[in-house]
Design a protein around this motif. Structure first.
Motif, PDB file in Angstrom:
ATOM      1  N   VAL A  64      -1.817 -11.491 -10.966  1.00 31.59           N
ATOM      2  CA  VAL A  64      -0.610 -11.768 -10.185  1.00 31.59           C
ATOM      3  C   VAL A  64       0.605 -11.887 -11.105  1.00 31.59           C
ATOM      4  CG1 VAL A  64       0.528 -13.481  -8.702  1.00 31.59           C
ATOM      5  CG2 VAL A  64      -1.816 -12.749  -8.206  1.00 31.59           C
ATOM      6  N   SER A  65       0.429 -12.518 -12.246  1.00 36.09           N
ATOM      7  CA  SER A  65       1.525 -12.643 -13.202  1.00 36.09           C
ATOM      8  C   SER A  65       1.992 -11.273 -13.683  1.00 36.09           C
ATOM      9  CB  SER A  65       1.073 -13.499 -14.387  1.00 36.09           C
ATOM     10  OG  SER A  65       2.089 -13.565 -15.359  1.00 36.09           O
ATOM     11  N   ARG A  66       1.032 -10.399 -14.009  1.00 39.31           N
ATOM     12  CA  ARG A  66       1.373  -9.058 -14.470  1.00 39.31           C
ATOM     13  C   ARG A  66       2.105  -8.294 -13.366  1.00 39.31           C
ATOM     14  NH1 ARG A  66       1.769  -3.694 -13.727  1.00 39.31           N
ATOM     15  NH2 ARG A  66       1.698  -2.597 -15.675  1.00 39.31           N
ATOM     16  N   ALA A  67       1.606  -8.385 -12.139  1.00 33.14           N
ATOM     17  CA  ALA A  67       2.215  -7.676 -11.015  1.00 33.14           C
ATOM     18  C   ALA A  67       3.625  -8.187 -10.735  1.00 33.14           C
ATOM     19  CB  ALA A  67       1.336  -7.805  -9.777  1.00 33.14           C
ATOM     20  N   LYS A  68       3.828  -9.480 -10.831  1.00 29.09           N
ATOM     21  CA  LYS A  68       5.170 -10.050 -10.649  1.00 29.09           C
ATOM     22  C   LYS A  68       6.131  -9.548 -11.720  1.00 29.09           C
ATOM     23  CE  LYS A  68       4.096 -14.549  -8.584  1.00 29.09           C
ATOM     24  NZ  LYS A  68       4.127 -15.998  -8.857  1.00 29.09           N
ATOM     25  N   ARG A  69       5.674  -9.606 -12.962  1.00 30.81           N
ATOM     26  CA  ARG A  69       6.505  -9.184 -14.090  1.00 30.81           C
ATOM     27  C   ARG A  69       6.953  -7.735 -13.953  1.00 30.81           C
ATOM     28  NH1 ARG A  69       2.972 -11.262 -17.293  1.00 30.81           N
ATOM     29  NH2 ARG A  69       2.097  -9.309 -17.998  1.00 30.81           N
ATOM     30  N   HIS A  70       6.078  -6.892 -13.428  1.00 36.79           N
ATOM     31  CA  HIS A  70       6.355  -5.460 -13.316  1.00 36.79           C
ATOM     32  C   HIS A  70       6.776  -5.052 -11.904  1.00 36.79           C
ATOM     33  CE1 HIS A  70       5.006  -4.474 -17.383  1.00 36.79           C
ATOM     34  NE2 HIS A  70       4.122  -5.448 -17.199  1.00 36.79           N
ATOM     35  N   LEU A  71       7.010  -6.039 -11.047  1.00 34.30           N
ATOM     36  CA  LEU A  71       7.387  -5.786  -9.657  1.00 34.30           C
ATOM     37  C   LEU A  71       6.462  -4.744  -9.032  1.00 34.30           C
ATOM     38  CD1 LEU A  71      11.253  -5.674 -10.087  1.00 34.30           C
ATOM     39  CD2 LEU A  71       9.869  -7.588  -9.290  1.00 34.30           C
ATOM     40  N   ASP A  72       5.173  -4.960  -9.205  1.00 35.87           N
ATOM     41  CA  ASP A  72       4.151  -4.018  -8.754  1.00 35.87           C
ATOM     42  C   ASP A  72       3.811  -4.267  -7.286  1.00 35.87           C
ATOM     43  OD1 ASP A  72       2.008  -2.337  -8.389  1.00 35.87           O
ATOM     44  OD2 ASP A  72       0.978  -2.935 -10.231  1.00 35.87           O
ATOM     45  N   LEU A  73       4.619  -3.698  -6.414  1.00 38.63           N
ATOM     46  CA  LEU A  73       4.413  -3.883  -4.985  1.00 38.63           C
ATOM     47  C   LEU A  73       3.110  -3.254  -4.524  1.00 38.63           C
ATOM     48  CD1 LEU A  73       8.030  -3.281  -3.684  1.00 38.63           C
ATOM     49  CD2 LEU A  73       6.865  -5.448  -4.123  1.00 38.63           C
ATOM     50  N   ARG A  74       2.672  -2.201  -5.183  1.00 36.58           N
ATOM     51  CA  ARG A  74       1.395  -1.568  -4.827  1.00 36.58           C
ATOM     52  C   ARG A  74       0.239  -2.564  -4.975  1.00 36.58           C
ATOM     53  NH1 ARG A  74      -2.196   2.213  -8.027  1.00 36.58           N
ATOM     54  NH2 ARG A  74      -3.549   3.062  -6.449  1.00 36.58           N
TER      55      ARG A  74
ATOM     56  N   TRP B 247       0.394  -4.969  -2.081  1.00 35.48           N
ATOM     57  CA  TRP B 247      -0.012  -4.307  -0.846  1.00 35.48           C
ATOM     58  C   TRP B 247      -1.526  -4.142  -0.812  1.00 35.48           C
ATOM     59  CZ3 TRP B 247       1.230  -3.800   3.840  1.00 35.48           C
ATOM     60  CH2 TRP B 247       0.627  -2.841   4.639  1.00 35.48           C
ATOM     61  N   ARG B 248      -2.123  -3.703  -1.930  1.00 35.82           N
ATOM     62  CA  ARG B 248      -3.576  -3.560  -2.001  1.00 35.82           C
ATOM     63  C   ARG B 248      -4.268  -4.906  -1.806  1.00 35.82           C
ATOM     64  NH1 ARG B 248      -4.771  -1.001  -7.447  1.00 35.82           N
ATOM     65  NH2 ARG B 248      -6.899  -1.451  -6.840  1.00 35.82           N
ATOM     66  N   LEU B 249      -3.718  -5.957  -2.408  1.00 41.34           N
ATOM     67  CA  LEU B 249      -4.290  -7.297  -2.238  1.00 41.34           C
ATOM     68  C   LEU B 249      -4.235  -7.708  -0.770  1.00 41.34           C
ATOM     69  CD1 LEU B 249      -5.488  -9.916  -3.346  1.00 41.34           C
ATOM     70  CD2 LEU B 249      -3.157 -10.627  -3.960  1.00 41.34           C
ATOM     71  N   ALA B 250      -3.101  -7.451  -0.128  1.00 42.98           N
ATOM     72  CA  ALA B 250      -2.957  -7.799   1.282  1.00 42.98           C
ATOM     73  C   ALA B 250      -3.946  -7.022   2.144  1.00 42.98           C
ATOM     74  CB  ALA B 250      -1.524  -7.535   1.750  1.00 42.98           C
ATOM     75  N   GLN B 251      -4.263  -5.788   1.758  1.00 42.09           N
ATOM     76  CA  GLN B 251      -5.211  -4.983   2.527  1.00 42.09           C
ATOM     77  C   GLN B 251      -6.642  -5.484   2.398  1.00 42.09           C
ATOM     78  OE1 GLN B 251      -4.061  -1.180   0.770  1.00 42.09           O
ATOM     79  NE2 GLN B 251      -3.540  -0.473   2.823  1.00 42.09           N
TER      80      GLN B 251
ATOM     81  N   VAL C   7     -10.178  -7.712 -11.903  1.00 43.39           N
ATOM     82  CA  VAL C   7     -10.674  -7.080 -13.138  1.00 43.39           C
ATOM     83  C   VAL C   7     -10.262  -5.613 -13.166  1.00 43.39           C
ATOM     84  CG1 VAL C   7     -12.755  -6.357 -14.388  1.00 43.39           C
ATOM     85  CG2 VAL C   7     -12.587  -8.690 -13.511  1.00 43.39           C
ATOM     86  N   GLU C   8     -10.457  -4.896 -12.056  1.00 47.51           N
ATOM     87  CA  GLU C   8     -10.098  -3.483 -11.996  1.00 47.51           C
ATOM     88  C   GLU C   8      -8.607  -3.283 -12.253  1.00 47.51           C
ATOM     89  OE1 GLU C   8      -9.834   0.162  -8.768  1.00 47.51           O
ATOM     90  OE2 GLU C   8     -10.994  -1.618  -8.256  1.00 47.51           O
ATOM     91  N   TYR C   9      -7.778  -4.097 -11.604  1.00 37.97           N
ATOM     92  CA  TYR C   9      -6.327  -3.988 -11.773  1.00 37.97           C
ATOM     93  C   TYR C   9      -5.921  -4.216 -13.220  1.00 37.97           C
ATOM     94  CZ  TYR C   9      -1.368  -5.100 -11.442  1.00 37.97           C
ATOM     95  OH  TYR C   9      -0.019  -5.125 -11.631  1.00 37.97           O
ATOM     96  N   LEU C  10      -6.454  -5.253 -13.826  1.00 38.20           N
ATOM     97  CA  LEU C  10      -6.084  -5.574 -15.206  1.00 38.20           C
ATOM     98  C   LEU C  10      -6.544  -4.474 -16.161  1.00 38.20           C
ATOM     99  CD1 LEU C  10      -6.819  -9.373 -15.027  1.00 38.20           C
ATOM    100  CD2 LEU C  10      -4.564  -8.322 -15.290  1.00 38.20           C
TER     101      LEU C  10
END
Length: 94
Positions: free
Chosen positions: A20-30, A33-37, A83-86
């Motif tokens: 989540v920290s990495r996604a926030k830092r990079h504004l990774d909306l994808r 969205w994948r997490l929400a799915q 794990v996959e995302y990281l």
């Protein structure tokens, strides 16, 4: 020389926080969205059928759940996702 993959050594909560920290830092909306799915299935897998049903009904519930996706049994069921995302982003340890 490759770096040893130590993500499997981290707790599920640590994986959640790192992803989540990495996604926030990079504004990774994808990512969000994948997490929400996949979150309703994770909640169902953790035995939270009410949470899963609410998520299917309301997108707003997904936004709230992203914050909560790092706690309890849900974080354990989301562990492979983190794990996959990281790994996709070259992160092998905290």
């Amino acid at each position: 020389m490759s770096t040893p993959d130590t993500l499997e050594e981290l707790s599920s909560k640590e994986l959640h926080d790192l992803a989540v920290s990495r996604a926030k830092r990079h504004l990774d909306l994808r990512f969000f969205w994948r997490l929400a799915q996949i979150l309703p299935a994770a909640e169902a897998g953790a035995g939270d059928m009410e949470g899963a049903e609410a998520d299917v009904q309301m997108l707003r519930a997904h936004i709230d759940d992203i914050t909560a996706s790092g706690r309890g049994e849900v974080v354990e069921t989301l562990r492979p996702f983190y794990v996959e995302y990281l790994r996709e982003h070259g992160i092998h340890s905290a």
